[in-house]
Design a protein around this motif. Structure first.
Motif, PDB file in Angstrom:
ATOM      1  N   UNK A   1       0.817  -1.213   0.000  1.00 35.67           N
ATOM      2  CA  UNK A   1       0.000   0.000   0.000  1.00 35.67           C
ATOM      3  C   UNK A   1       0.848   1.259   0.000  1.00 35.67           C
ATOM      4  N   UNK A   2       1.946   1.250   0.726  1.00 38.84           N
ATOM      5  CA  UNK A   2       2.791   2.440   0.811  1.00 38.84           C
ATOM      6  C   UNK A   2       3.853   2.548  -0.257  1.00 38.84           C
TER       7      UNK A   2
ATOM      8  N   UNK B   1      -4.995   5.840   7.675  1.00 41.57           N
ATOM      9  CA  UNK B   1      -3.635   5.390   8.003  1.00 41.57           C
ATOM     10  C   UNK B   1      -3.233   4.106   7.296  1.00 41.57           C
ATOM     11  N   UNK B   2      -4.192   3.248   6.934  1.00 40.46           N
ATOM     12  CA  UNK B   2      -3.873   1.975   6.292  1.00 40.46           C
ATOM     13  C   UNK B   2      -4.062   2.002   4.779  1.00 40.46           C
TER      14      UNK B   2
ATOM     15  N   UNK C   1      -0.940   9.826   5.336  1.00 37.28           N
ATOM     16  CA  UNK C   1      -0.405  10.925   6.145  1.00 37.28           C
ATOM     17  C   UNK C   1      -0.708  12.252   5.454  1.00 37.28           C
ATOM     18  N   UNK C   2      -0.636  13.362   6.190  1.00 39.61           N
ATOM     19  CA  UNK C   2      -0.803  14.667   5.547  1.00 39.61           C
ATOM     20  C   UNK C   2       0.241  14.928   4.462  1.00 39.61           C
ATOM     21  N   UNK C   3       1.456  14.459   4.661  1.00 41.14           N
ATOM     22  CA  UNK C   3       2.498  14.673   3.658  1.00 41.14           C
ATOM     23  C   UNK C   3       2.159  13.981   2.339  1.00 41.14           C
ATOM     24  N   UNK C   4       1.628  12.774   2.420  1.00 42.57           N
ATOM     25  CA  UNK C   4       1.245  12.066   1.189  1.00 42.57           C
ATOM     26  C   UNK C   4       0.060  12.749   0.514  1.00 42.57           C
ATOM     27  N   UNK C   5      -0.875  13.282   1.309  1.00 38.61           N
ATOM     28  CA  UNK C   5      -1.982  14.022   0.714  1.00 38.61           C
ATOM     29  C   UNK C   5      -1.458  15.258  -0.005  1.00 38.61           C
ATOM     30  N   UNK C   6      -0.518  15.961   0.605  1.00 36.22           N
ATOM     31  CA  UNK C   6       0.051  17.150  -0.048  1.00 36.22           C
ATOM     32  C   UNK C   6       0.737  16.755  -1.346  1.00 36.22           C
TER      33      UNK C   6
ATOM     34  N   UNK D   1     -10.333  14.169   7.999  1.00 37.61           N
ATOM     35  CA  UNK D   1     -10.800  13.354   9.124  1.00 37.61           C
ATOM     36  C   UNK D   1      -9.604  13.090  10.026  1.00 37.61           C
ATOM     37  N   UNK D   2      -9.421  13.882  11.093  1.00 38.57           N
ATOM     38  CA  UNK D   2      -8.246  13.694  11.942  1.00 38.57           C
ATOM     39  C   UNK D   2      -8.126  12.288  12.510  1.00 38.57           C
ATOM     40  N   UNK D   3      -9.252  11.690  12.887  1.00 35.23           N
ATOM     41  CA  UNK D   3      -9.204  10.367  13.513  1.00 35.23           C
ATOM     42  C   UNK D   3      -8.670   9.319  12.537  1.00 35.23           C
ATOM     43  N   UNK D   4      -8.935   9.487  11.251  1.00 33.14           N
ATOM     44  CA  UNK D   4      -8.412   8.556  10.245  1.00 33.14           C
ATOM     45  C   UNK D   4      -6.889   8.585  10.158  1.00 33.14           C
ATOM     46  N   UNK D   5      -6.276   9.660  10.639  1.00 32.03           N
ATOM     47  CA  UNK D   5      -4.815   9.801  10.583  1.00 32.03           C
ATOM     48  C   UNK D   5      -4.137   9.306  11.852  1.00 32.03           C
ATOM     49  N   UNK D   6      -4.926   8.898  12.836  1.00 31.11           N
ATOM     50  CA  UNK D   6      -4.413   8.535  14.156  1.00 31.11           C
ATOM     51  C   UNK D   6      -4.579   7.043  14.365  1.00 31.11           C
ATOM     52  N   UNK D   7      -3.581   6.430  15.011  1.00 34.16           N
ATOM     53  CA  UNK D   7      -3.673   5.011  15.367  1.00 34.16           C
ATOM     54  C   UNK D   7      -3.013   4.781  16.719  1.00 34.16           C
ATOM     55  N   UNK D   8      -2.905   3.537  17.115  1.00 43.60           N
ATOM     56  CA  UNK D   8      -2.363   3.223  18.438  1.00 43.60           C
ATOM     57  C   UNK D   8      -0.907   3.638  18.575  1.00 43.60           C
ATOM     58  N   UNK D   9      -0.190   3.698  17.454  1.00 39.10           N
ATOM     59  CA  UNK D   9       1.232   4.014  17.511  1.00 39.10           C
ATOM     60  C   UNK D   9       1.515   5.508  17.528  1.00 39.10           C
TER      61      UNK D   9
END
Length: 278
Positions: free
Chosen positions: A124-125, A157-158, A163-168, A184-192
């Motif tokens: 994916x990345x 995130x998956x 990330x914001x950098x990839x969106x930019x 959607x801030x929550x979509x950018x956040x995970x346990x890590x």
């Protein structure tokens, strides 16, 4: 000016007028509408959406004062099966062509994974997947420009844009005002990364604030290392920070609740009102 809406299908799968009435009765002035999920009796396939159906749905929502802020069409734009991906893009283009008949202009999608099942995938990345996404979004944007519509892209995130950098980078590659962002801030956040929550709330406004067209609002918890998405007000996100940025930089933007149905809507309204700057 505070404008709060929701995902329509969180309030049921119903005839359009009944669904719009239910949204309005819960104090919501706008919605994200995924046709096959939200409108009873629909199972649209590529080529089936048409001006008459679009007008009827739009009129039902207009009559109850509910704006269709986003027409949701959450395809996988990096599906590795060429034929399947072509049909998915065709379906999305249908939405771009007829969103105006519903009184809207934005059609939303996430950026997918290079897996026919839309599953988490180690590629994916990769650069190859990013370039595949650029090709798909470019094709959609060409249709959007011709129709006076906009492709609204959402990071996860998956997914390919994580990330914001990839969106930019995607914005810089596409180079068209017909591509905008659902933040959607929550979509950018995970346990890590949740300790850096402030960054994921703020950085999109800094990097591409002019492209943010809609805000998705939900919440999250991290307990014993387990990340879980929850309705607004039932988690730990700093809503004062988010609401302050919205009021300062995006007055009147549609703030669409997710994971928030009739059972939690009062809590969501109260939480946003509590943290909205005076």
């Amino acid at each position: 000016m505070k404008r709060i809406g929701a995902r329509a299908h969180d309030f049921g799968t119903l005839p359009a007028a009944e669904l719009a009435s239910r949204l309005a009765a819960n104090g919501l002035c706008c919605a994200q509408l995924a046709l096959n999920k939200a409108i009873a009796g629909l199972n649209l396939k590529p080529g089936e959406l048409n001006p008459g159906l679009a007008w009827q749905i739009g009129e039902a929502f207009r009559s109850h004062g509910v704006q269709i802020a986003v027409l949701g069409c959450y395809i996988n734009p990096v599906n590795p099966d060429d034929a399947a991906r072509g049909e998915l893009l065709r379906f999305f283009k249908d939405h771009l062509r007829f969103v105006g008949d519903m009184g809207g202009s934005l059609v939303g999608l996430e950026t997918g994974t290079p897996n026919v099942d839309y599953a988490i995938d180690p590629e994916t990345g990769s650069e190859a997947t990013f370039q595949a996404l650029v090709r798909s979004i470019s094709e959609l944007v060409e249709t959007a420009e011709a129709c006076g519509a906009k492709v609204a892209v959402e990071a996860v995130t998956t997914h390919t844009i994580s990330t914001p950098q990839k969106m930019k980078r995607l914005i810089d590659e596409i180079r068209s005002p017909a591509m905008v962002v659902i933040h959607d801030p929550v979509n950018l956040i995970n346990a890590e990364n949740h300790q850096d929550e402030a960054r994921y709330i703020e950085e999109p406004f800094q990097l591409y604030g002019d492209r943010i067209a809609v805000i998705h609002a939900k919440d999250y918890t991290v307990k014993d290392g387990e990340y879980r998405q929850v309705a607004t007000g039932l988690g730990q996100m700093d809503y004062s920070r988010l609401c302050g940025l919205i009021k300062e930089t995006k007055p009147g933007i549609s703030v669409l609740l997710e994971d928030s149905g009739p059972d939690t809507i009062e809590t969501c309204h109260a939480h946003i009102a509590k943290h909205w700057p005076a």
